[in-house]
Write an enzyme that holds these catalytic residues in place. Structure first.
Site, short mmCIF file in Angstrom:
data_model
loop_
_atom_site.label_atom_id
_atom_site.label_comp_id
_atom_site.label_asym_id
_atom_site.label_seq_id
_atom_site.Cartn_x
_atom_site.Cartn_y
_atom_site.Cartn_z
N GLU A 270 109.96 50.26 39.70
CA GLU A 270 110.25 48.95 39.10
C GLU A 270 111.73 48.96 38.80
OE1 GLU A 270 111.29 46.00 37.43
OE2 GLU A 270 110.78 47.11 35.61
N CYS A 304 115.65 43.85 32.87
CA CYS A 304 115.54 43.73 34.32
C CYS A 304 115.14 42.32 34.71
CB CYS A 304 114.55 44.76 34.87
SG CYS A 304 112.92 44.68 34.13
#
Length: 518
Positions: A270, A304
């Site tokens: 991720e 993110c």
């Protein structure tokens, strides 16, 4: 105002402190103080030193993995609902210490209070989710083409899961992985960010306290190894790690994937997200403006899922731009321990230098800073030593090279478009593919954006910002974001191995596909 000593007693971190040094590893619940050179620890709030960390060595990493293997071999046969009970108890322990954990996150990662508390709540929520999941690790019964045969699909515990996490979510991302891994019957070795080691120690301490009181849990289910990328490389390269789950930059993910690939190991990545939002001519601009400001400036742009790119229809671009400038003027930047603060510091000097470099490059490429971008002066609730910046909003003529790069800071590029298909193409034109959003009141526009020819990101939202994902949905993205999925939906399958069984309850032995032999 809370301080580090105030937080240590209830979390029992003081039992591991040795002459103001923290252990590089917690293996089988025992602190390991390697002889490697210590690393000084600072708070991003004021750059004041609050101890030293002795990074784990390759020996400690191997020892942690070895102990986790032994624990896994016992834990995998414990019934899944019983494993869920352990995770439920962990959630209760986290509830009791939510305030202290959140304050520690603020001190070490620089998050404002509400965001830090929200991160701890994510840990609590995923414990609740995983406890329920422990009774739903379903397989399948599949029809067989052969008489008196049936096919079964089962899911079994996978093994030892390695977790590499980033500074911006020093507790939650590990919890997404670790709580599901525990319920699935795995053991966990955690390598946290070297920038937030005390958060990792606190989380480990809470889990170990619960494990000691849980009769069915073998020692060694949770191991901690701290240090820089070298420690992560050792973990990713260890052939006994059944799955390496890594959250962080694209460069880090590539390195982890390469280490795992050399041994044909599994990796769950991720990684970065150069996230975009499309604001159509029909959008509710008040709603859009609120979502944009939080997504772009919240956590000082260090998520993110932070919003980096904004594509605004030319008919409403001027109106939205003015709303955003007004909102940015009222963002209170400063010490995250103050209740009135909305934007805390960047994590370190390097992050601030990258932000300033991106702004300078954007201007070279034709961009114009509409507001923000400068460093905030010391005074009031802005302490000396921290990297406090004004979130920046820039008007860009097009999606230039600098816009294609993810700057992990509060920098938002505003660009205009004329047709929706053009905006969707711009959304998809970057190498990252994590989160995206559209603001519209037109059902057809929303459908086009979330459809197969729309956003190519793992997260595609309608009238909601790019950040703030819930634990019930699988989290992750495509392309350079790595393709991994964590937390909800069927992400639990990452932490288990699938076995297909053929059962013959007859006396004959028919072969599949009508094959005859003999």
């Amino acid at each position: 105002m809370y301080t580090l000593p105030h937080l240590l007693a209830p979390l029992r971190l003081d039992r591991w402190q040795q002459a103001e040094c923290w252990p590089g590893a917690i293996i089988d619940g025992i602190a390991h103080y390697p002889s490697t050179p210590p690393r000084l620890l600072y708070s991003p709030i004021d750059r004041q030193e609050h101890g030293q960390l002795l990074p784990a060595s390759a020996v400690e990493v191997s020892a942690a993995v070895g102990c986790a293997i032994v624990a896994f071999e016992a834990w995998r046969t414990v019934p899944a609902p019983r494993r869920g009970e352990l995770v439920r108890r962990i959630g209760e322990a986290v509830r009791l210490h939510k305030t202290q954990l959140a304050q520690l996150i603020t001190l070490e990662a620089g998050k404002i209070a509400s965001e830090a508390e929200g991160e701890v709540q994510e840990w609590i929520d995923v414990c609740d989710y995983a406890a329920g999941l422990s009774r739903q690790l379903h397989g399948l019964t599949i029809a067989s083409e052969r008489p008196q045969h049936r096919l079964l699909e089962q899911w079994h515990p996978l093994g030892v899961v390695g977790v590499i996490s980033a500074f911006n979510f020093p507790v939650a991302v590990w919890a997404w992985n670790a709580m599901l891994a525990l319920v699935c019957g795995d053991a966990v070795v955690w390598k946290p960010s070297e920038k937030t080691p005390l958060c990792a120690l606190a989380a480990t301490a809470l889990v170990l306290d619960v494990l000691r009181d849980f009769g069915d849990a073998p020692a060694g289910l949770i191991q901690l190894v701290q240090g820089d990328a070298v420690v992560g490389d050792h973990l990713a390269s260890d052939r006994h790690i059944a799955l390496i789950s890594a959250t962080g930059s694209v460069a880090m993910g590539r390195a982890v994937a390469q280490h795992a690939a050399t041994r044909l190991g599994r990796s769950l990545l991720e990684l970065g997200g150069n996230n975009a939002a499309i604001i159509t001519a029909s959008a509710d601009l008040e709603l859009a403006a609120r979502a944009i400001v939080f997504a772009a400036a919240g956590t000082c742009g260090q998520r993110c899922t932070s919003l980096r790119r904004l594509f605004v229809h030319e008919e409403i671009a001027d109106a939205l731009q003015e709303k955003l400038i007004t909102a940015y003027q009222h963002l209170n930047v400063g010490d995250p321990r103050f209740a009135t603060t909305l934007i805390g510091p960047l994590i370190d000097d390097a992050a601030m230098k990258r932000m300033h470099a991106a702004l300078a490059q954007a201007e070279i490429e034709g961009g114009r800073i509409l507001i923000g971008g400068g460093q905030v002066r010391v005074g009031g609730n802005v302490p000396d030593g921290g990297c406090y910046v004004r979130p920046a909003l820039l008007a860009m003529p097009e999606q230039t090279d600098v816009v294609h790069d993810e700057t992990f800071a509060p920098v938002l590029y505003l660009m205009r478009y004329a047709r929706l298909n053009e905006a969707i193409a711009l959304n998809n034109a970057v190498s990252q593919g994590l989160s995206s959003a559209i603001f519209t009141t037109d059902l057809r526009e929303a459908g086009a954006f979330i459809g197969p020819a729309g956003s190519d990101c793992g997260l595609a939202n309608v009238n909601a910002g790019t950040s703030g994902a819930e634990i019930g949905g699988a989290f992750g993205g495509e392309k350079d974001t790595g393709g991994g999925r964590e937390s909800g939906s069927d992400a639990w399958k990452n932490y288990m191995r699938r076995a297909t069984n053929t059962l013959n309850d007859g006396h004959a032995l028919p072969l599949a596909q009508g094959v005859r032999f003999g």
